[in-house]
Design a protein around this motif. Structure first.
Motif, PDB file in Angstrom:
ATOM      1  N   GLU A  17       0.826  -1.206   0.000  1.00 31.13           N
ATOM      2  CA  GLU A  17       0.000   0.000   0.000  1.00 31.13           C
ATOM      3  C   GLU A  17       0.861   1.258   0.000  1.00 31.13           C
ATOM      4  OE1 GLU A  17      -2.633  -0.245   3.358  1.00 31.13           O
ATOM      5  OE2 GLU A  17      -3.642  -2.040   2.574  1.00 31.13           O
ATOM      6  N   GLN A  18       1.902   1.246   0.793  1.00 30.76           N
ATOM      7  CA  GLN A  18       2.802   2.397   0.855  1.00 30.76           C
ATOM      8  C   GLN A  18       3.504   2.621  -0.486  1.00 30.76           C
ATOM      9  OE1 GLN A  18       2.997   4.561   3.350  1.00 30.76           O
ATOM     10  NE2 GLN A  18       1.458   3.365   4.422  1.00 30.76           N
ATOM     11  N   ALA A  19       3.944   1.541  -1.107  1.00 34.26           N
ATOM     12  CA  ALA A  19       4.619   1.643  -2.403  1.00 34.26           C
ATOM     13  C   ALA A  19       3.659   2.146  -3.481  1.00 34.26           C
ATOM     14  CB  ALA A  19       5.207   0.291  -2.797  1.00 34.26           C
ATOM     15  N   GLU A  20       2.410   1.678  -3.450  1.00 34.38           N
ATOM     16  CA  GLU A  20       1.413   2.135  -4.416  1.00 34.38           C
ATOM     17  C   GLU A  20       1.145   3.626  -4.247  1.00 34.38           C
ATOM     18  OE1 GLU A  20      -1.840  -0.508  -3.594  1.00 34.38           O
ATOM     19  OE2 GLU A  20      -1.198  -1.971  -5.112  1.00 34.38           O
ATOM     20  N   ALA A  21       1.057   4.074  -3.016  1.00 34.14           N
ATOM     21  CA  ALA A  21       0.840   5.496  -2.744  1.00 34.14           C
ATOM     22  C   ALA A  21       2.017   6.326  -3.243  1.00 34.14           C
ATOM     23  CB  ALA A  21       0.621   5.723  -1.251  1.00 34.14           C
ATOM     24  N   LYS A  27       4.011   9.626  -9.884  1.00 35.03           N
ATOM     25  CA  LYS A  27       3.432   9.681 -11.221  1.00 35.03           C
ATOM     26  C   LYS A  27       2.827  11.062 -11.472  1.00 35.03           C
ATOM     27  CE  LYS A  27       0.067   7.507 -14.280  1.00 35.03           C
ATOM     28  NZ  LYS A  27      -0.986   6.522 -14.415  1.00 35.03           N
ATOM     29  N   GLU A  28       2.130  11.592 -10.481  1.00 29.47           N
ATOM     30  CA  GLU A  28       1.554  12.933 -10.607  1.00 29.47           C
ATOM     31  C   GLU A  28       2.650  13.966 -10.807  1.00 29.47           C
ATOM     32  OE1 GLU A  28      -1.037  13.800  -7.309  1.00 29.47           O
ATOM     33  OE2 GLU A  28      -2.130  11.919  -7.583  1.00 29.47           O
ATOM     34  N   ALA A  29       3.712  13.866 -10.027  1.00 30.09           N
ATOM     35  CA  ALA A  29       4.830  14.800 -10.149  1.00 30.09           C
ATOM     36  C   ALA A  29       5.485  14.680 -11.520  1.00 30.09           C
ATOM     37  CB  ALA A  29       5.852  14.544  -9.039  1.00 30.09           C
ATOM     38  N   HIS A  30       5.624  13.450 -11.998  1.00 33.88           N
ATOM     39  CA  HIS A  30       6.217  13.218 -13.314  1.00 33.88           C
ATOM     40  C   HIS A  30       5.363  13.842 -14.403  1.00 33.88           C
ATOM     41  CE1 HIS A  30       6.694  10.794 -17.025  1.00 33.88           C
ATOM     42  NE2 HIS A  30       7.971  10.951 -16.757  1.00 33.88           N
ATOM     43  N   GLU A  31       4.055  13.619 -14.345  1.00 35.31           N
ATOM     44  CA  GLU A  31       3.161  14.178 -15.357  1.00 35.31           C
ATOM     45  C   GLU A  31       3.181  15.696 -15.341  1.00 35.31           C
ATOM     46  OE1 GLU A  31      -0.556  12.260 -14.503  1.00 35.31           O
ATOM     47  OE2 GLU A  31       0.056  10.387 -15.483  1.00 35.31           O
TER      48      GLU A  31
END
Length: 79
Positions: A17-21, A27-31
């Motif tokens: 769960e921590q890794a998914e978060a 991913k948001e930062a990358h986008e």
């Protein structure tokens, strides 16, 4: 207060769960970074286009001569 120990499976699920978060956040930062980079590329392209048009306007060469030079792939100046 007694602290309950997590089982191996619970610990693994928690880590997943921590890794998914973390992945979602990065991913948001990358986008966001990619969008900013695209905007900067567009600004640079517009600047280069304006610079090229200004150079063509101030050139003694005709449109045909400039187009021929650009499309010929020649890089040497024999004049």
């Amino acid at each position: 207060m007694a602290r309950m120990r997590r089982s191996s499976e619970q610990t693994l699920e928690y880590k997943i769960e921590q890794a998914e978060a973390k992945v979602a956040k990065t991913k948001e930062a990358h986008e966001k970074a990619v969008d900013e980079l695209k905007k900067l590329y567009d600004i640079r392209m517009a600047y280069q286009r304006d610079e090229l048009l200004k150079a063509m306007k101030n050139s003694s060469r005709s449109y045909g001569e400039i187009l021929t030079f650009i499309t010929s792939g020649e890089t040497s100046e024999d004049e």
